[in-house]
Design a protein around this motif. Structure first.
Motif, PDB file in Angstrom:
ATOM      1  N   TRP A 175       0.870  -1.183   0.000  1.00 54.89           N
ATOM      2  CA  TRP A 175       0.000   0.000   0.000  1.00 54.89           C
ATOM      3  C   TRP A 175       0.905   1.231   0.000  1.00 54.89           C
ATOM      4  N   ASN A 185       0.618   5.728  -0.408  1.00 53.21           N
ATOM      5  CA  ASN A 185      -0.098   6.947  -0.755  1.00 53.21           C
ATOM      6  C   ASN A 185       0.903   8.062  -1.018  1.00 53.21           C
ATOM      7  N   TYR A 235       0.809  12.654  -1.643  1.00 52.48           N
ATOM      8  CA  TYR A 235      -0.107  13.774  -1.505  1.00 52.48           C
ATOM      9  C   TYR A 235       0.629  15.118  -1.459  1.00 52.48           C
ATOM     10  N   TYR A 266      -4.099  13.841  -4.176  1.00 51.68           N
ATOM     11  CA  TYR A 266      -3.778  12.647  -3.401  1.00 51.68           C
ATOM     12  C   TYR A 266      -3.858  11.454  -4.346  1.00 51.68           C
ATOM     13  N   ALA A 285      -3.295   6.881  -4.351  1.00 47.38           N
ATOM     14  CA  ALA A 285      -3.084   5.662  -3.570  1.00 47.38           C
ATOM     15  C   ALA A 285      -2.815   4.504  -4.512  1.00 47.38           C
ATOM     16  N   GLY A 345       4.639  11.005   1.170  1.00 48.77           N
ATOM     17  CA  GLY A 345       3.801   9.825   1.109  1.00 48.77           C
ATOM     18  C   GLY A 345       4.188   8.803   2.150  1.00 48.77           C
ATOM     19  N   MET A 399     -11.634   5.158   0.295  1.00 46.74           N
ATOM     20  CA  MET A 399     -10.773   4.001   0.094  1.00 46.74           C
ATOM     21  C   MET A 399     -11.377   2.964  -0.851  1.00 46.74           C
ATOM     22  N   ALA A 451      -9.381   2.219  -3.874  1.00 48.02           N
ATOM     23  CA  ALA A 451      -8.278   1.256  -3.871  1.00 48.02           C
ATOM     24  C   ALA A 451      -8.773  -0.133  -3.509  1.00 48.02           C
ATOM     25  N   GLN A 495      -9.191   8.176   3.689  1.00 46.41           N
ATOM     26  CA  GLN A 495      -7.941   8.816   4.079  1.00 46.41           C
ATOM     27  C   GLN A 495      -8.059  10.284   3.709  1.00 46.41           C
ATOM     28  N   GLU A 541      -6.337   8.361   8.422  1.00 49.91           N
ATOM     29  CA  GLU A 541      -7.253   7.345   7.937  1.00 49.91           C
ATOM     30  C   GLU A 541      -8.276   7.036   9.014  1.00 49.91           C
TER      31      GLU A 541
END
Length: 370
Positions: free
Chosen positions: A32, A34, A36, A41, A43, A169, A290, A293, A332, A349
């Motif tokens: 995982w 992310n 930003y 943003y 993911a 990130g 989310m 993703a 998130q 999150e």
């Protein structure tokens, strides 16, 4: 069954590497990431499910009022170094230090070629184990590192160039057991589904802050950690002696919930460091659902079999996702973080499903949440 990984001295049991988790169908192993800024943003998720024979991945982004995603799912290759499915790949360029992410889905409005470089050493959250009677619901280890991105993203024909050291990130590697794929037939649980989860990796100039908690319906944590992670030089060790984080004792959180929604309109973290009380104020800037993703997605939930290869995309106006629909409550948020005189950027999150959630929440939690 032997695979190329068996040539490395990494075995944890007498079985070959391909035989994972004692055969438990919910065993997973996931990347995982992310990334930003205050303006966008993105993911990346890629997971394998060895005992289901499935690999899946997703790339999602929020920019200019839209959330766009690409999903891919297929048969798990025998070679565990092949961390690619359809148009999405995650490359381990240098373990625990550099990763490359590529997305080649121009026909679905999303492309990316991105490199993640860590800013911190690897940090292991405490093992997270949750039972429902005798049934293991979760038994997970998560490794976290904060870092920055370079490269480019294309969203609906709009290019975004990520300058070096300017796009923060987080990298999250987790593995173990948690609900994935279609649930196995079983007697109904004696308890109603409930989860409360906060996760806040925060980037500052010279150090980073990591906070995580799982809590029961009474607000009692059953897994919790908070730590300060020093920012390291590029050539510094990323694991082993001397890379340990500074633990924080008695960290607390207060979320200021947006009226009528299960997401924050601000939050505070409070803790003591070297005997001195300290607080971090979090101001939300952007929200990513989310589902983009795969989390709690009604179709592209993690670990599901679709076909030998299946690829799809979706896009939504952000305002249309600002609801209490079960697929939209796991979020998130990009947050501006203020820690004394330090200003930083990070994510908060949130996932809150109560013990009296309506049946639609229960169905999604049992069948799709991960």
């Amino acid at each position: 069954m032997l695979t190329p990984f068996d040539d490395y001295p990494v075995h944890q049991t007498a079985l070959p590497i391909a035989h994972a988790g004692g055969g438990h169908p919910d065993f997973y192993d996931r990347f995982w990431f992310n990334g930003y800024t205050e303006d966008y943003y993105f993911a990346v998720a890629l997971g394998i499910y060895p005992n289901r024979g499935v690999i899946d991945a997703a790339f999602g982004a929020v920019h200019d009022g839209w959330q766009r995603s690409v999903f891919a799912s297929g048969r798990l290759p025998l070679d565990p170094t092949q961390t690619r499915v359809g148009p999405i790949s995650v490359e381990i360029t240098e373990p625990l230090r550099v990763n490359r992410v590529q997305v080649d889905a121009a026909d679905l409005g999303v492309t990316a070629d991105l490199t993640f470089q860590v800013r911190t050493a690897a940090f292991s959250e405490p093992r997270q184990t949750l039972l429902d009677g005798t049934r293991p619901v979760m038994d997970v280890t998560r490794l976290a590192q904060l870092g920055h991105w370079s490269g480019s993203i294309g969203l609906a024909g709009t290019p975004i160039i990520l300058g070096p050291d300017t796009v923060y990130g987080t990298k999250d590697r987790s593995w173990g057991i948690r609900p994935v794929g279609q649930p196995a037939p079983a007697a109904p649980s004696r308890s109603l589904p409930q989860i409360f989860f906060l996760w806040a990796p925060l980037n500052f100039a010279s150090e980073c802050l990591h906070f995580m908690t799982f809590e029961d319906a009474a607000g009692k944590p059953w897994a919790k950690t908070a730590a300060v992670l020093p920012v390291i030089p590029k050539a510094a060790p990323v694991f082993g002696p001397g890379t340990e984080a500074e633990p924080i004792e008695e960290a607390r959180h207060q979320v200021h919930w947006a009226p009528g929604l299960r997401r924050s309109q601000g939050a505070t973290l409070a803790f003591s460091r070297a005997g001195e009380p300290q607080t971090v104020q979090l101001e939300p800037l952007l929200t990513f659902r989310m589902r983009g993703a795969g989390y709690m997605h009604p179709t592209w939930g993690h670990g599901r079999w679709h076909d030998e290869l299946a690829v799809a995309g979706e896009q939504h106006r952000v305002e249309d996702l600002d609801t209490l629909d079960p697929t939209c409550i796991h979020v998130q948020q990009v947050v501006r973080a203020t820690w004394g005189s330090q200003a930083g950027l990070g994510v908060l999150e949130q996932l809150a499903i109560g013990p009296h959630a309506p049946s639609r929440f229960r169905e999604l939690f049992d069948g799709a949440a991960s």
